[in-house]
Scaffold this active site. Structure first.
Site, PDB file in Angstrom:
ATOM      1  N   ASP A   1      -9.516   3.628 -13.013  1.00  0.00           N
ATOM      2  CA  ASP A   1      -9.410   5.037 -13.395  1.00  0.00           C
ATOM      3  C   ASP A   1      -8.164   5.346 -14.208  1.00  0.00           C
ATOM      4  OD1 ASP A   1      -7.443   4.794 -11.473  1.00  0.00           O
ATOM      5  OD2 ASP A   1      -7.903   6.699 -10.489  1.00  0.00           O
TER       6      ASP A   1
ATOM      7  N   ASP B 108      -9.842  -2.061  -9.442  1.00  0.00           N
ATOM      8  CA  ASP B 108      -8.433  -1.665  -9.417  1.00  0.00           C
ATOM      9  C   ASP B 108      -8.103  -1.118  -8.022  1.00  0.00           C
ATOM     10  OD1 ASP B 108      -5.842  -0.742 -10.397  1.00  0.00           O
ATOM     11  OD2 ASP B 108      -6.728   1.258 -10.272  1.00  0.00           O
TER      12      ASP B 108
END
Length: 636
Positions: free
Chosen positions: A527, A338
């Site tokens: 996250d 990400d």
């Protein structure tokens, strides 16, 4: 930390072990001393036998046999009553058969050697778990809170959100919070593995377990004492100790068909041999076959190696949920990452300021910040932080989605998106900034454009190095992000990542993981809540930072307690090394069984020799497995 959580970490499977973990000196530990006394009795029996004292020797052999067998026979019987056939059952049957045949000395040797190997395994497991259990000691038992200006000491577990803690120099922070007063440096090495103290000031977030090394701090709790980033880590640790991976269950899967198979083989050896030869000889060989086919080393080596490796990983900030996850970790050949908060700092900052003639960068930032200090927009904090000084603004109004305007130093100033405000002569340069992945705001003064400010969530400085290291390990990297393609490509170019997939929704990220997983093992690193489906769908999901979203941590197989991405190649290197050790132990264990069976069947090796070979093999795989507890300081 609750007593329940502590007891869960220290619990031992009662089917296999009768004693709780022992923290005192080894000579007060029954799990060690019973096998030791069994060995003393056995060796004393040998001395008596060699000196001609047959009766004392027999008594000592019986003592050694009963002491040694007491460590594994009760557990084997309990498992048998539950319908489980285990390795301990083979050992018990072999010892009983040897006694029936009059081989008390060999039975005593088997019981002693098997019990001491089991004790070594237990102690090795305890040693490997030491780094995990140490996490439980990072939270203090009590905390000092300020109530109406007065200091009150309460139990750390009773802390609630909103209470203000007083953290003196040398004390640990009892739960997650935000600094409200004071400046200091925090030692977070026990949590994140980062050796350099972190400077904190009012407004900075701090984590449970960090040590205050300088001035006193007033910290407002943002998490309860029983539900913070450190308790999240501990819960992951508990799962890591409670779960065994697929290979850790390999010995159990082998034992299920092996035990009845070996019993049938031994019965056939005894029956057919007795029909055509000396019954005592062939019954003895049948007993030797029972012992030879016991996968003792296999049962010990795999779980020991996994627990040792998981414990070692926790020491440098990598929490692995289970043995199964650890083993898959070692097979990863591609990583999907990400962007926001993982590759980037998730802290937008001013990275460029363009100005019209006669206007300085200092002036442009001051005018913009004068208005932005009244805004809650994410970019406002970045501009305000970059301004050298913030003048007063009056008549400030904000138009959601467009910008903000007001009067600064007697002039009308407007700050907003290029889609709302004309960039005029700065237009081409604004386009260039946007192509570099920046979000641009235009500053108008007196109705004319005077500046353009570029804001970007900057790449973490270690990212290019990490990508190069992963490439040298044969691991490819893909960026997955919900951000626009232009920004994603610009940051990917800086990072050295060629495969970029942008403007993805959570379900799109999960689909991308499915596509990447077709021909290789893939890990996903993220996250945020939007990363949870991809984390769950990957072969290995890695949550960056124990303070990431609960959904990300829950969906992941691995959690990094810090945000230094250099942990990624180090963790992969550690997992691959652990996997190699597991494979070595599996091969060695199976070779021992394969070699001993024919030697036992044809009478080349007797009962005592087979037992000795097995126990030597167990010691070897234990020592080899413990190598997984060592960590490398750098990736080669």
């Amino acid at each position: 930390m609750s007593a329940v959580m502590r007891s869960q970490v220290d619990t031992v499977d009662v089917d296999d072990h009768d004693d709780d973990n022992h923290d005192g000196p080894w000579w007060t530990d029954r799990g060690i001393m019973v096998p030791v006394f069994s060995g003393v009795a056995f060796l004393s029996g040998l001395i008596c036998e060699w000196s001609g004292a047959e009766i004392p020797a027999l008594v000592l052999f019986w003592i050694g046999l009963l002491l040694g067998a007491s460590t594994f026979t009760p557990g084997a019987i309990r498992k048998l009553l539950k319908g489980k056939l285990g390795i301990g059952l083979l050992m018990t049957i072999s010892a009983v058969g040897a006694v029936i045949l009059g081989y008390v000395e060999e039975a005593a040797a088997l019981a002693f050697l098997y019990s001491i190997a089991e004790a070594l395994e237990d102690k090795a497991m305890d040693r490997a778990r030491g780094g995990l259990r140490a996490l439980l000691k990072l939270v203090p038992d009590t905390a000092t809170v300020l109530v109406a200006g007065k200091q009150t000491e309460i139990a750390a577990k009773d802390l609630t959100i909103g209470q203000v803690m007083l953290v003196r120099p040398g004390e640990r922070i009892a739960t997650d919070g935000v600094v409200r007063a004071g400046r200091s440096s925090l030692d977070t090495s026990a949590i994140t593995g980062e050796s350099i103290p972190v400077e904190v000031e009012p407004g900075d977030a701090v984590s449970a377990g960090a040590i205050n090394t300088a001035g006193a701090l007033e910290v407002e709790a943002t998490a309860a004492g029983t539900d913070n980033s450190l308790t999240t880590i501990v819960e992951l640790v508990e799962q890591a100790q409670a779960e065994k991976g697929d290979r850790a269950r390999l010995a159990d899967r082998i034992a299920r068909p092996l035990v009845p198979g070996v019993l049938i083989l031994a019965a056939l050896v005894a029956l057919i041999g007795s029909l055509f030869g000396d019954p005592e000889l062939w019954i003895t060989r049948a007993l030797v076959v029972l012992v030879a086919a016991s996968p003792c080393a296999l049962a010990i080596s795999v779980p020991l190696t996994v627990v040792a490796a998981i414990g070692a990983a926790s020491k440098f900030g990598v929490i692995i949920k289970s043995g199964a996850a650890f083993e898959r970790f070692g097979t990863i050949r591609h990583v999907a990452v990400d962007k926001t908060g993982t590759l980037t700092r998730n802290q937008p900052a001013v990275t460029a300021v363009l100005t019209a003639d006669g206007v300085t960068e200092r002036q442009a930032l001051a005018w913009a910040a004068a208005l932005e200090q009244h805004s809650t927009h994410p970019l406002a904090a970045a501009i305000t932080a970059a301004a050298p000084g913030v003048p007063a603004a009056i008549e400030v109004t904000e138009q959601a989605g467009h910008g903000i305007e007001g009067t600064v130093d007697g002039a009308r100033v407007t700050v907003g998106s290029p889609r709302w405000l004309d960039a005029d002569t700065l237009a081409s340069q604004v386009t260039s900034l946007e192509e570099q992945g920046m979000t641009v705001v235009i500053v108008h003064r007196g109705g004319a454009p005077v500046a353009a400010i570029g804001v970007r969530d900057e790449l973490r400085p270690e990212v290019p190095e990490v990508v190069r290291t992963l490439a040298s390990q044969g691991i490819g990297v893909t960026m997955l992000t919900g951000d626009n393609a232009r920004t994603a490509r610009a940051l990917a170019a800086q990072a050295g990542i060629n495969d970029v997939r942008a403007e993805l929704r959570p379900e799109d990220k999960a689909a991308a993981i499915g596509e990447l997983s077709h021909d290789r093992s893939v890990a996903m690193i993220g996250d945020g809540i939007n990363d949870a489906p991809a984390l769950a769908g990957a072969d290995i999901g890695i949550a960056m930072g124990a303070t990431g979203s609960d959904a990300a941590i829950e969906s992941a197989d691995v959690a990094f307690t810090g945000h230094d991405l250099r942990l990624i190649p180090r963790a992969f290197d550690h997992a691959r090394r652990g996997r190699r050790i597991i494979n070595q132990n599996i091969v060695l264990s199976l070779l021992i069984i394969t070699a001993l069976l024919p030697l036992a069947l044809f009478g080349v090796l007797g009962l005592a020799a087979v037992v000795l070979v097995h126990e030597i093999a167990e010691v070897i795989v234990i020592l080899n497995g413990l190598r997984a507890a060592r960590t490398r300081t750098a990736v080669a």
